[in-house]
Design an enzyme around this catalytic site. Structure first.
Site, PDB file in Angstrom:
ATOM      1  N   ARG A   1      68.074 -45.191 -15.217  1.00  0.00           N
ATOM      2  CA  ARG A   1      66.935 -44.529 -14.587  1.00  0.00           C
ATOM      3  C   ARG A   1      65.754 -45.476 -14.660  1.00  0.00           C
ATOM      4  O   ARG A   1      65.548 -46.163 -15.682  1.00  0.00           O
ATOM      5  CB  ARG A   1      66.586 -43.219 -15.297  1.00  0.00           C
ATOM      6  CG  ARG A   1      67.508 -42.063 -14.966  1.00  0.00           C
ATOM      7  CD  ARG A   1      67.375 -41.602 -13.507  1.00  0.00           C
ATOM      8  NE  ARG A   1      68.239 -40.489 -13.197  1.00  0.00           N
ATOM      9  CZ  ARG A   1      69.497 -40.599 -12.727  1.00  0.00           C
ATOM     10  NH1 ARG A   1      70.030 -41.784 -12.520  1.00  0.00           N
ATOM     11  NH2 ARG A   1      70.203 -39.510 -12.445  1.00  0.00           N
TER      12      ARG A   1
ATOM     13  N   GLU B   1      60.641 -43.984  -8.116  1.00  0.00           N
ATOM     14  CA  GLU B   1      61.584 -43.956  -7.010  1.00  0.00           C
ATOM     15  C   GLU B   1      61.201 -42.907  -5.961  1.00  0.00           C
ATOM     16  O   GLU B   1      60.836 -41.798  -6.346  1.00  0.00           O
ATOM     17  CB  GLU B   1      62.960 -43.621  -7.618  1.00  0.00           C
ATOM     18  CG  GLU B   1      64.116 -44.142  -6.852  1.00  0.00           C
ATOM     19  CD  GLU B   1      65.394 -44.033  -7.681  1.00  0.00           C
ATOM     20  OE1 GLU B   1      65.490 -44.660  -8.751  1.00  0.00           O
ATOM     21  OE2 GLU B   1      66.279 -43.293  -7.238  1.00  0.00           O
TER      22      GLU B   1
ATOM     23  N   HIS C   1      69.384 -47.238  -5.384  1.00  0.00           N
ATOM     24  CA  HIS C   1      70.067 -46.210  -6.181  1.00  0.00           C
ATOM     25  C   HIS C   1      71.452 -45.881  -5.605  1.00  0.00           C
ATOM     26  O   HIS C   1      71.718 -44.745  -5.198  1.00  0.00           O
ATOM     27  CB  HIS C   1      69.203 -44.942  -6.283  1.00  0.00           C
ATOM     28  CG  HIS C   1      69.582 -44.084  -7.463  1.00  0.00           C
ATOM     29  ND1 HIS C   1      68.668 -43.383  -8.206  1.00  0.00           N
ATOM     30  CD2 HIS C   1      70.796 -43.817  -8.028  1.00  0.00           C
ATOM     31  CE1 HIS C   1      69.291 -42.718  -9.166  1.00  0.00           C
ATOM     32  NE2 HIS C   1      70.586 -42.969  -9.068  1.00  0.00           N
TER      33      HIS C   1
HETATM   34  C1  8YV Z   1      73.682 -40.272  -8.168  1.00  0.00           C
HETATM   35  C2  8YV Z   1      73.088 -40.996 -10.543  1.00  0.00           C
HETATM   36  O1  8YV Z   1      73.750 -40.977  -6.986  1.00  0.00           O
HETATM   37  O2  8YV Z   1      74.775 -39.609 -11.408  1.00  0.00           O
HETATM   38  C3  8YV Z   1      73.666 -40.087 -11.561  1.00  0.00           C
HETATM   39  O3  8YV Z   1      72.982 -39.845 -12.568  1.00  0.00           O
HETATM   40  O4  8YV Z   1      72.089 -41.564 -10.753  1.00  0.00           O
HETATM   41  C4  8YV Z   1      73.773 -41.278  -9.259  1.00  0.00           C
HETATM   42  O5  8YV Z   1      75.110 -41.514  -9.479  1.00  0.00           O
HETATM   43  C5  8YV Z   1      72.519 -39.374  -8.150  1.00  0.00           C
HETATM   44  O6  8YV Z   1      72.310 -38.715  -9.337  1.00  0.00           O
HETATM   45  C6  8YV Z   1      72.660 -38.384  -7.014  1.00  0.00           C
HETATM   46  O7  8YV Z   1      72.105 -37.153  -7.305  1.00  0.00           O
END
Ligand code: 8YV
Length: 329
Positions: free
Chosen positions: A249, A278, A296
Site C-alpha cells: 500500500r 492513489e 496498482h
Molecule cells: C487489488 C490489492 O487489485 O488485494 C489487494 O489488496 O491491492 C489488489 O490486489 C485491489 O485490492 C482491488 O480491490
C-alpha cells in the site's frame, strides 16, 4: 409498517465483476445494483456509494471505495456484509462495521502468486533498468554497444533481498528470490519459521534489513503501525544503491521522503505499484529515470481476478444465506 422499497437481499457492486464471478452472482438470484460507471475521485465514488447504499444487504467493493460509517449508515440496518474484492482492506472502516454488526470479508490467498510475480517483475525491471532502456531505444537516440551501457544490479549474483512483512505474498516473493539465488532477509513473525528457514530466509529486524539489502520489497498491510513505516530515517539507513519495490500500500511509504531520497541519491531507485494518495502520484517521481511506476496492477492476472471475484461473491452469499463467511476480517 411500510414495505421497504428495496428487496431485502440486494447486493450492491461498485465495479463490474469478472465474467464467471458475475455469472455466479446472477445465478444466486439476488437483485444487484451497481455504481461501476462512476468515474472520478475516491470521494466521488464514496458519494455515489452513499447515494446507492440505502436498502443494500451486501456491498462488494474494491480498494478504490472508501466504505466508512456514513456509507454503512446510509445503507441502513439491513446491511449485513461488506465483501472486499482484494486482500488489503484498509479502505473499509472495519471497527465501524463491527460496531454495527456488519461482517467484513477479504480475498486472501488467491492473489499471492500474481502479486509476487509483479513484485519480481518490478524488482528485475528496476535492477536491470529495463524501463529506462526501453525509453532510451524508443527515443531514437544513436547508440552502439558499450561495456558500461545500462549496467545495473546483478540480481542472481548473490544480491540481498529484504522482505518487509513475510506473510503469504512475502513467501511467494521469497520462493522466487530463492530460485534466483538471492540472499534473503525478512521481517515478520513468520520470518523465524521452519518454512522460512527452508527457503534460506534469515530473520532480521527492520534496521538490519534496511542496512544490508540491495532490494527492499514491501509486503505488509497498511495499518496505523505501518503507516509511513518507510520514511526519511529508513531511507538514510538503506544502501545508496538500494532499490525500493512497493506492491503493498502506498502509505506504508512517506512519498515526499521517497522523492527527497531519490533526488538526493540517498537510495538508488524505486519501482512502485501503489501510491500514498492513489491514484495521484507525488509530483517529481514521474520525472525521475530511476523510478518505475505501475497503476496498482499487482493482482491483475485474468485467472487471479476471477478467483478474487469468486471469493468475494462466495463471502457475500454465505453471510446473506446465514452461514459463516469463509474469509472474515
Ligand atoms: C487489488 C490489492 O487489485 O488485494 C489487494 O489488496 O491491492 C489488489 O490486489 C485491489 O485490492 C482491488 O480491490
Amino acid at each position: 409498517m411500510a414495505e421497504p422499497d428495496h428487496a431485502p437481499t440486494r447486493i450492491h457492486l461498485t465495479f463490474d465483476l469478472p465474467p464467471k464471478a458475475a455469472a455466479d452472482l446472477a445465478a444466486s438470484g439476488h437483485p444487484t445494483t451497481s455504481t461501476a460507471d462512476v468515474d472520478g475521485s475516491k470521494e466521488d465514488r464514496r458519494q455515489a456509494l452513499v447515494a446507492a447504499a440505502p436498502g443494500a444487504s451486501a456491498i462488494i467493493a474494491t480498494v478504490s471505495d472508501l466504505v466508512d460509517a456514513e456509507v454503512m449508515d446510509a445503507a441502513g440496518p439491513g446491511l449485513r456484509v461488506i465483501a472486499n474484492y482484494g486482500v488489503g482492506y484498509d479502505n473499509i472502516d472495519v471497527a465501524a462495521a463491527h460496531d454495527r454488526g456488519i461482517v467484513v470479508t477479504n480475498t486472501p490467498g488467491v492473489l499471492d502468486e500474481a502479486t509476487a510475480d509483479l513484485a519480481f517483475a518490478l524488482l528485475l525491471a528496476g535492477a536491470r533498468r529495463v524501463v529506462e532502456a526501453d525509453r532510451f531505444v524508443r527515443s531514437g537516440a544513436e547508440w552502439s554497444w558499450e561495456p558500461d551501457f545500462f549496467v545495473g544490479l546483478d540480481v542472481s549474483a548473490g544480491a540481498t533481498l529484504g522482505i518487509v512483512g513475510l506473510g503469504r505474498i512475502g513467501f511467494a516473493v521469497a520462493r522466487r528470490a530463492a530460485a534466483f539465488g538471492m540472499r534473503i532477509v525478512a521481517t515478520g513473525s513468520r520470518a523465524s519459521s521452519s518454512e522460512a528457514a527452508a527457503l534460506g530466509v534469515t530473520p532480521v529486524e527492520l534496521p538490519e534489513l534496511l542496512a544490508t539489502s540491495d532490494v527492499v520489497t514491501l509486503h505488509c498491510p497498511l495499518t496505523p503501525e505501518t503507516h509511513h513505516l518507510i520514511g526519511a530515517p529508513q531511507f538514510a539507513a538503506m544502501k545508496s544503491s538500494a532499490l525500493l519495490v512497493n506492491t503493498s500500500r502506498g502509505a506504508v511509504v512517506d512519498e515526499d521522503a521517497l522523492l527527497e531520497a531519490l533526488l538526493e541519491g540517498t537510495i538508488g531507485g524505486a519501482a512502485l505499484d501503489v501510491y500514498e494518495h492513489e491514484p495521484r502520484v507525488t509530483a517529481g517521481l514521474l520525472a525521475l529515470p530511476n523510478v518505475i511506476t505501475a497503476p496498482h496492477i499487482g493482482s491483475a492476472g485474468i485467472a487471479t481476478r476471477e478467483r478474487m471475484g469468486a471469493v468475494a461473491v462466495e463471502n457475500a452469499l454465505a453471510v446473506l444465506g446465514g452461514a459463516t463467511a469463509p474469509n472474515p476480517v
